[in-house]
Design a protein around this motif. Structure first.
Motif, PDB file in Angstrom:
ATOM      1  N   GLU A 116      28.490  63.994 154.758  1.00  0.00           N
ATOM      2  CA  GLU A 116      27.242  63.379 154.312  1.00  0.00           C
ATOM      3  C   GLU A 116      26.934  63.738 152.854  1.00  0.00           C
ATOM      4  OE1 GLU A 116      24.302  64.500 157.166  1.00  0.00           O
ATOM      5  OE2 GLU A 116      25.382  63.525 158.816  1.00  0.00           O
TER       6      GLU A 116
ATOM      7  N   ASP B 199      29.433  61.933 150.582  1.00  0.00           N
ATOM      8  CA  ASP B 199      29.086  60.514 150.578  1.00  0.00           C
ATOM      9  C   ASP B 199      27.931  60.249 149.630  1.00  0.00           C
ATOM     10  OD1 ASP B 199      28.601  57.802 151.332  1.00  0.00           O
ATOM     11  OD2 ASP B 199      27.189  58.480 152.857  1.00  0.00           O
TER      12      ASP B 199
ATOM     13  N   ALA C 151      29.622  58.319 158.073  1.00  0.00           N
ATOM     14  CA  ALA C 151      29.568  59.013 156.781  1.00  0.00           C
ATOM     15  C   ALA C 151      30.933  59.550 156.386  1.00  0.00           C
ATOM     16  CB  ALA C 151      28.552  60.152 156.843  1.00  0.00           C
TER      17      ALA C 151
ATOM     18  N   ARG D  14      32.866  56.737 154.700  1.00  0.00           N
ATOM     19  CA  ARG D  14      32.368  56.487 153.337  1.00  0.00           C
ATOM     20  C   ARG D  14      32.773  57.625 152.413  1.00  0.00           C
ATOM     21  NH1 ARG D  14      27.867  55.343 156.344  1.00  0.00           N
ATOM     22  NH2 ARG D  14      26.771  57.209 155.631  1.00  0.00           N
ATOM     23  N   ALA D  15      32.708  58.856 152.917  1.00  0.00           N
ATOM     24  CA  ALA D  15      33.092  60.010 152.097  1.00  0.00           C
ATOM     25  C   ALA D  15      34.573  59.942 151.747  1.00  0.00           C
ATOM     26  CB  ALA D  15      32.783  61.307 152.841  1.00  0.00           C
TER      27      ALA D  15
ATOM     28  N   ARG E 216      35.036  57.454 148.978  1.00  0.00           N
ATOM     29  CA  ARG E 216      34.544  57.952 147.692  1.00  0.00           C
ATOM     30  C   ARG E 216      35.421  59.075 147.149  1.00  0.00           C
ATOM     31  NH1 ARG E 216      28.272  59.047 145.904  1.00  0.00           N
ATOM     32  NH2 ARG E 216      28.773  59.678 143.761  1.00  0.00           N
TER      33      ARG E 216
ATOM     34  N   GLU F 121      31.565  48.565 150.459  1.00  0.00           N
ATOM     35  CA  GLU F 121      31.202  49.942 150.117  1.00  0.00           C
ATOM     36  C   GLU F 121      30.167  49.972 148.991  1.00  0.00           C
ATOM     37  OE1 GLU F 121      32.925  54.181 148.474  1.00  0.00           O
ATOM     38  OE2 GLU F 121      34.243  52.431 148.490  1.00  0.00           O
TER      39      GLU F 121
ATOM     40  N   ARG G 227      26.338  51.468 149.156  1.00  0.00           N
ATOM     41  CA  ARG G 227      25.899  52.516 148.233  1.00  0.00           C
ATOM     42  C   ARG G 227      24.666  52.065 147.457  1.00  0.00           C
ATOM     43  NH1 ARG G 227      28.744  56.489 149.006  1.00  0.00           N
ATOM     44  NH2 ARG G 227      30.955  56.412 149.518  1.00  0.00           N
TER      45      ARG G 227
END
Length: 200
Positions: A19, A22, A100, A103-104, A107, A162, A166
């Motif tokens: 988290e 992210d 999360a 997404r992490a 990234r 994505e 964001r």
């Protein structure tokens, strides 16, 4: 009992780190922030993950595993067809919206120079898309439509999902549309240009 407690501690740290990475990225996240978010002492954190890089490696690999497993479940029993490619991207959109750790991983792939071997997030799904396009029977794509261009389209659409998520998070927007639903509408438009038999 001790092993179970250690496993719970480790899992809590991975989730808190996912988290944090992210939201703030690799460079914007400190071990102190992760420790505080997880409610676990810094000593316990560094016992399990001595460095931020090791923790980021674990998060990134977890995100890849979650994505790869979801892709494999979706592909089981499915044919190599354009609809399968579309459904795969919708699954990725759902993962990006809901997980999360995914997404992490996406990234961290962009932000880290020393990522774990074989861990760029696209490696968990891009080969599956390539395989589907290569095995797709003739006649599913419009004449002159290059499968490599469709592959590039998929990459841009996933990156767009994505970016959209964001942007919503940065604005604190609770009214953003569901990413899979929005992507499905975009595909409806795109398919008119690439599916055989449709008029442009």
């Amino acid at each position: 009992m001790k092993q179970e407690r250690a496993a719970r501690t480790r899992e809590a740290l991975v989730q808190a780190a996912a988290e944090a990475f992210d939201r703030a990225g690799f460079h914007g996240t400190s071990l102190g922030r992760i420790s505080k978010a997880a409610g676990i002492s810094m000593g316990a954190l560094t016992f399990h993950f001595p460095t931020k890089d090791e923790l980021a490696d674990t998060v990134q690999l977890r995100g890849l595993t979650v994505t790869r497993d979801a892709v494999q479940r979706l592909l089981t029993g499915r044919e190599a067809a354009l609809e399968t490619v579309v459904d795969l991207t919708l699954e990725l959109a759902a993962l990006l919206q809901e997980e999360a750790v995914v997404r992490a991983a996406a990234r961290l792939t962009r932000e880290r120079e020393s990522a774990p071997q074989g861990a760029p997030w696209p490696s968990s799904w891009l080969p599956a898309v390539e395989g589907l396009l290569e095995a797709m029977p003739a006649g599913q794509l419009r004449a002159g439509c290059d499968p490599r261009t469709v592959l590039a389209l998929v990459g841009h659409l996933v990156a767009g999902v994505e970016s959209y998520l964001r942007s919503c998070a940065a604005q604190g927007c609770d009214t953003c549309k569901s990413a899979p639903e929005q992507l499905a509408r975009i595909w409806e438009l795109a398919l008119y240009g690439i599916r055989c038999g449709r008029q442009g």
